[in-house]
Design a protein around this motif. Structure first.
Motif, PDB file in Angstrom:
ATOM      1  N   ASN A   1      -2.100  -5.362   1.973  1.00 59.85           N
ATOM      2  CA  ASN A   1      -2.128  -3.939   1.429  1.00 59.85           C
ATOM      3  C   ASN A   1      -2.815  -3.070   0.710  1.00 59.85           C
ATOM      4  OD1 ASN A   1       0.286  -4.121   3.588  1.00 59.85           O
ATOM      5  ND2 ASN A   1       1.840  -3.061   1.562  1.00 59.85           N
ATOM      6  N   ALA A   2      -3.532  -3.283  -0.580  1.00 61.41           N
ATOM      7  CA  ALA A   2      -4.209  -2.975  -1.113  1.00 61.41           C
ATOM      8  C   ALA A   2      -5.418  -2.612  -0.602  1.00 61.41           C
ATOM      9  CB  ALA A   2      -3.665  -3.071  -2.808  1.00 61.41           C
TER      10      ALA A   2
ATOM     11  N   ILE B   1      -1.963   0.585   9.664  1.00 65.55           N
ATOM     12  CA  ILE B   1      -3.455  -0.186   9.083  1.00 65.55           C
ATOM     13  C   ILE B   1      -3.595  -1.592   8.626  1.00 65.55           C
ATOM     14  CG2 ILE B   1      -4.383   0.451   6.380  1.00 65.55           C
ATOM     15  CD1 ILE B   1      -2.839   3.393   5.744  1.00 65.55           C
ATOM     16  N   ASN B   2      -3.063  -2.318   8.198  1.00 67.56           N
ATOM     17  CA  ASN B   2      -2.350  -3.645   8.577  1.00 67.56           C
ATOM     18  C   ASN B   2      -3.039  -3.979   9.900  1.00 67.56           C
ATOM     19  OD1 ASN B   2      -2.099  -4.394   5.764  1.00 67.56           O
ATOM     20  ND2 ASN B   2       0.161  -3.628   6.143  1.00 67.56           N
TER      21      ASN B   2
ATOM     22  N   GLN C   1       6.429  -1.066  -9.231  1.00 68.05           N
ATOM     23  CA  GLN C   1       7.343   0.771  -9.389  1.00 68.05           C
ATOM     24  C   GLN C   1       6.554   1.115  -8.908  1.00 68.05           C
ATOM     25  OE1 GLN C   1       7.443   2.659 -13.096  1.00 68.05           O
ATOM     26  NE2 GLN C   1       8.263   4.442 -12.507  1.00 68.05           N
ATOM     27  N   LEU C   2       4.704   1.373  -9.419  1.00 71.99           N
ATOM     28  CA  LEU C   2       3.970   1.795  -9.426  1.00 71.99           C
ATOM     29  C   LEU C   2       3.419   2.021  -7.916  1.00 71.99           C
ATOM     30  CD1 LEU C   2       1.934   2.285 -12.623  1.00 71.99           C
ATOM     31  CD2 LEU C   2       3.543   3.780 -11.647  1.00 71.99           C
ATOM     32  N   VAL C   3       3.304   0.767  -7.404  1.00 76.30           N
ATOM     33  CA  VAL C   3       2.694   0.058  -5.754  1.00 76.30           C
ATOM     34  C   VAL C   3       4.331   0.523  -5.187  1.00 76.30           C
ATOM     35  CG1 VAL C   3       2.942  -1.847  -4.535  1.00 76.30           C
ATOM     36  CG2 VAL C   3       1.557  -2.004  -6.918  1.00 76.30           C
TER      37      VAL C   3
ATOM     38  N   PRO D   1      -2.888 -14.508  -7.552  1.00 76.45           N
ATOM     39  CA  PRO D   1      -3.002 -13.387  -7.971  1.00 76.45           C
ATOM     40  C   PRO D   1      -4.066 -12.152  -6.423  1.00 76.45           C
ATOM     41  CG  PRO D   1      -2.946 -13.830  -9.334  1.00 76.45           C
ATOM     42  CD  PRO D   1      -2.928 -15.503  -8.498  1.00 76.45           C
ATOM     43  N   ALA D   2      -3.884 -10.752  -6.581  1.00 78.65           N
ATOM     44  CA  ALA D   2      -4.289 -10.696  -5.297  1.00 78.65           C
ATOM     45  C   ALA D   2      -4.521  -9.196  -5.246  1.00 78.65           C
ATOM     46  CB  ALA D   2      -3.929 -10.404  -4.532  1.00 78.65           C
TER      47      ALA D   2
END
Ligand SMILES: Cc1ncc(COP(=O)(O)O)c(C=O)c1O
Length: 362
Positions: free
Chosen positions: A340-341, A268-269, A249-251, A13-14
């Motif tokens: 991404n985050a 961005i990546n 959904q929120l992501v 998990p990240a």
């Protein structure tokens, strides 16, 4: 950065987008006026219907998927897909091609073998410890699918471009780079991704299936291992992992409305990965382990001159608020997962730290 939060470079998990976590927190005790949290509402309620339908709609818009694609949410992780893919899509008398680019591809091939399904390893990069993505692969034009791992989380390699398979549908394990860039979806028959790296929490696997792939599914599969069970029930044949789907959904909402879509995300990546690779290329102290043309924008794997220095870097980085930099237990070394985050600021902080570390220890 919110108080007491670190820059999280874990492989999964990240890290998740902070606005997503804040929205979860704000709506947790009373979801949309239901008087219940999202983990308490029925999956047969209008509240959850809205969540799953919006997660599907946003996924389709972001990837440009038309009606011939189904977006499903399954349990069992990406590892379950290793078996479900050949069970469903590899009928008797047919063969599939696999490209082996590391641990996860190897595991996918193992499941085809266990099921005694005809398959070929069309290419492998095992000869150089999976440090590169194979090129000019002689695919079997009669294969029913070509399976590949788009991003190799452990070895830090990624397909920069997907291969020309001569029209054979690609089945891709995109667990560690789904939604990191736009895709030419027409090449793909199936895309699957354990959510816990780039799109959500553990407990759910996003599966995208092209409708024509469903035609050859045998009718003797257990219901829970048959994709049709999920296409026919909007992923709700049984109780789905509601909280994980809600977070996805929120992501997806964050990707659409805050980031501005996958082309913007890719830029961005590229910027983040460029910061790290350019710095490492400017010094002999840090060595990126993947070949230049195969480098992952998501998992940056590197070595220092000794294991003792690697341990020290990980320890000092942790103390400085940067977590998860240890390489996978099977390969050692260091790994910065910059999904991404992960904000640009986090990568810049890491690069500054690595520069100072080299000055002190180089
Ligand atoms: C590329 C890839 N495929 C598959 C897996 C296994 O995923 P899961 O734990 O969801 O089964 C992982 C992750 O750990 C991965 O990085």
């Amino acid at each position: 950065m919110a108080e007491n939060r670190i820059f999280n470079f874990n492989a999964g998990p990240a890290v998740l987008p902070l606005p997503v976590l804040e929205e979860i927190q704000a709506s947790f005790l009373n979801f949309k006026g239901s008087g219940m949290s999202i983990t308490e509402v029925s999956h047969r309620s209008v509240w959850f219907d809205d969540v799953i339908n919006d997660a599907v709609a946003r996924t389709k818009r972001l990837l440009g998927l038309d009606d011939k694609f189904h977006v499903l949410f399954l349990q069992g992780g990406a590892s379950m897909q290793f078996a479900m893919v050949p069970m469903n899509f590899l009928p008797e008398g047919k063969s599939a091609d696999y490209v082996n680019t590391g641990t996860w591809s190897t595991k996918a091939i193992k499941e085809a073998k266990i099921l005694k399904k005809a398959h070929r390893v069309a290419a492998t990069s095992e000869d150089r410890n999976f440090a590169y993505i194979p090129k000019n692969i002689p695919f079997d034009k009669d294969a029913v699918y070509v399976h590949l791992t788009s991003n190799n989380t452990i070895k830090g390699t990624q397909w920069a471009e997907f291969p020309d398979t001569g029209g054979v549908p690609i089945v891709a394990d995109m667990s560690s780079d789904i939604m990191s860039r736009p895709l030419d979806v027409e090449k793909f028959g199936v895309i699957y991704a354990g959510a816990q790296k780039n799109i959500g929490p553990a407990g759910v696997c996003m599966v995208i299936v092209r409708d024509d792939m469903l035609k050859t599914i045998p009718d003797n599969l257990p219901s829970m291992l048959n994709y049709k069970t999920f296409t026919e029930s909007n992923s709700m044949y049984n109780t789905p992992p509601c909280f994980s789907i809600y977070t996805i959904q929120l992501v997806m909402k964050w990707l659409e409305e805050t980031v501005g879509g996958l082309a913007a995300m890719e830029k961005i990546n590229q910027e983040k990965a460029g910061l790290l690779y350019d710095f490492m290329d400017s010094t002999d102290f840090y060595n990126a382990t993947a070949d230049k043309d195969s480098r992952s924008l998501m998992n940056v794997t590197f070595r220092l001159p000794s294991e003792d220095l690697e341990k020290l870097l990980i320890k000092e980085a942790t103390a400085a608020g940067m977590g998860g930099l240890k390489g996978h237990r099977s390969v050692g070394g260091c790994r910065a997962s910059i999904y991404n985050a992960m904000p640009v600021e986090g990568v810049q902080t890491l690069v500054d730290f690595m520069k100072a570390f080299e000055k002190k220890n180089g």
